[in-house]
Each structure stands twice: as structure tokens, then as C-alpha cells.
Design a protein around this motif. Sequence first.
Motif, PDB file in Angstrom:
ATOM      1  N   ALA A   1       6.853   7.931   1.356  1.00 55.46           N
ATOM      2  CA  ALA A   1       7.194   7.526   2.722  1.00 55.46           C
ATOM      3  C   ALA A   1       7.510   8.745   3.587  1.00 55.46           C
TER       4      ALA A   1
ATOM      5  N   LEU B   1       2.456   4.704   6.164  1.00 50.22           N
ATOM      6  CA  LEU B   1       3.918   4.720   6.219  1.00 50.22           C
ATOM      7  C   LEU B   1       4.475   3.309   6.035  1.00 50.22           C
TER       8      LEU B   1
ATOM      9  N   ALA C   1       4.249   2.373   2.400  1.00 48.82           N
ATOM     10  CA  ALA C   1       5.229   3.119   1.613  1.00 48.82           C
ATOM     11  C   ALA C   1       6.632   2.547   1.799  1.00 48.82           C
ATOM     12  N   LEU C   2       6.969   2.179   3.012  1.00 49.32           N
ATOM     13  CA  LEU C   2       8.287   1.607   3.279  1.00 49.32           C
ATOM     14  C   LEU C   2       8.435   0.227   2.646  1.00 49.32           C
TER      15      LEU C   2
END
Length: 147
Positions: free
Chosen positions: A71, A104, A107-108
Motif C-alpha cells: 500500500a 492502492l 492494497a488497502l
Amino acid sequence: MERRPVVHDPLPAARQVHVSGPGTRLLVEHLGWNAPHAELAARHLPGDRAYRLARALSRTAAELDDAYCLAQRAGGRLREDRAVIDDAAGRSAGVAIQEAAHELEQALQCCELVDTALVRLLAAYLDLVSESGQGHAADGDIGGTCV
């Protein structure tokens, strides 16, 4: 983008130089050990009642550390792509930013799922060791880590 291999056994992970991420920091905070991966591996050998749970706890903490690292990299890429936008690059930079933003976001989401699993495993581990009288150094509320 180099990625660490998935750790299946906490003992080799304990031997590696491991940069402390939010998963490892959560274990340090709630278990009170400076090297929780090594301590879990040393305390719970095969055949121990908590062996599989300790391995899962260590693996999940390492997975959260890895997800957090991904992230951070995705966020950095998004910042870099945003910085290069100018009138000439317009459309291609916009696509790059959309891809980085999607990376992103994924990933979060992964961080959130792994964080939830880690908190549940840690609660189960703390219950198990308190029932068996093995005890641990730190008590208190187990809250999720914030990425």
C-alpha cells in the motif's frame, strides 16, 4: 516491484531481518515481546496445543506487514504519477494515475482484511494462553491497526 515470499513457518521468518510493520507492532504491543515471531516459534513447538494458532498468528502479522508495504508503494507511485501530469502528458498520465489508484485501493482492502484476521487470531491466542496458564506480558483491548 519485488515482493517477499509468503512465510509458511514462523521460525525462518524470525531469522530474517524483518522491518516492523503494523502486524508485527500489534504483536509487540499486545504480547510484550520485542521479537514476537521468534518468541511464538520458540514457545509453541509442534505438538503444543497452541502451535498451529501461533504459526497462523505469526504468518498473518507478516502478511499485514507485506500488505502495508504494498500500500505504501502504491501510494508513492500514485504521488509520482500525479506529479508528472502536465498538459502534454494529459491522457496517458491520467491512465497511469487511475491504475495506481486502483492498485492502492486493492492494497488497502487487503490490509483491512488481513488486519481483521490478525485481530481475531490474536484474541483467540490470548484466550488460549490465559486458559492454559502460559500468560503473556501485555493485557488490554485489542484494537485494529491503522494503515
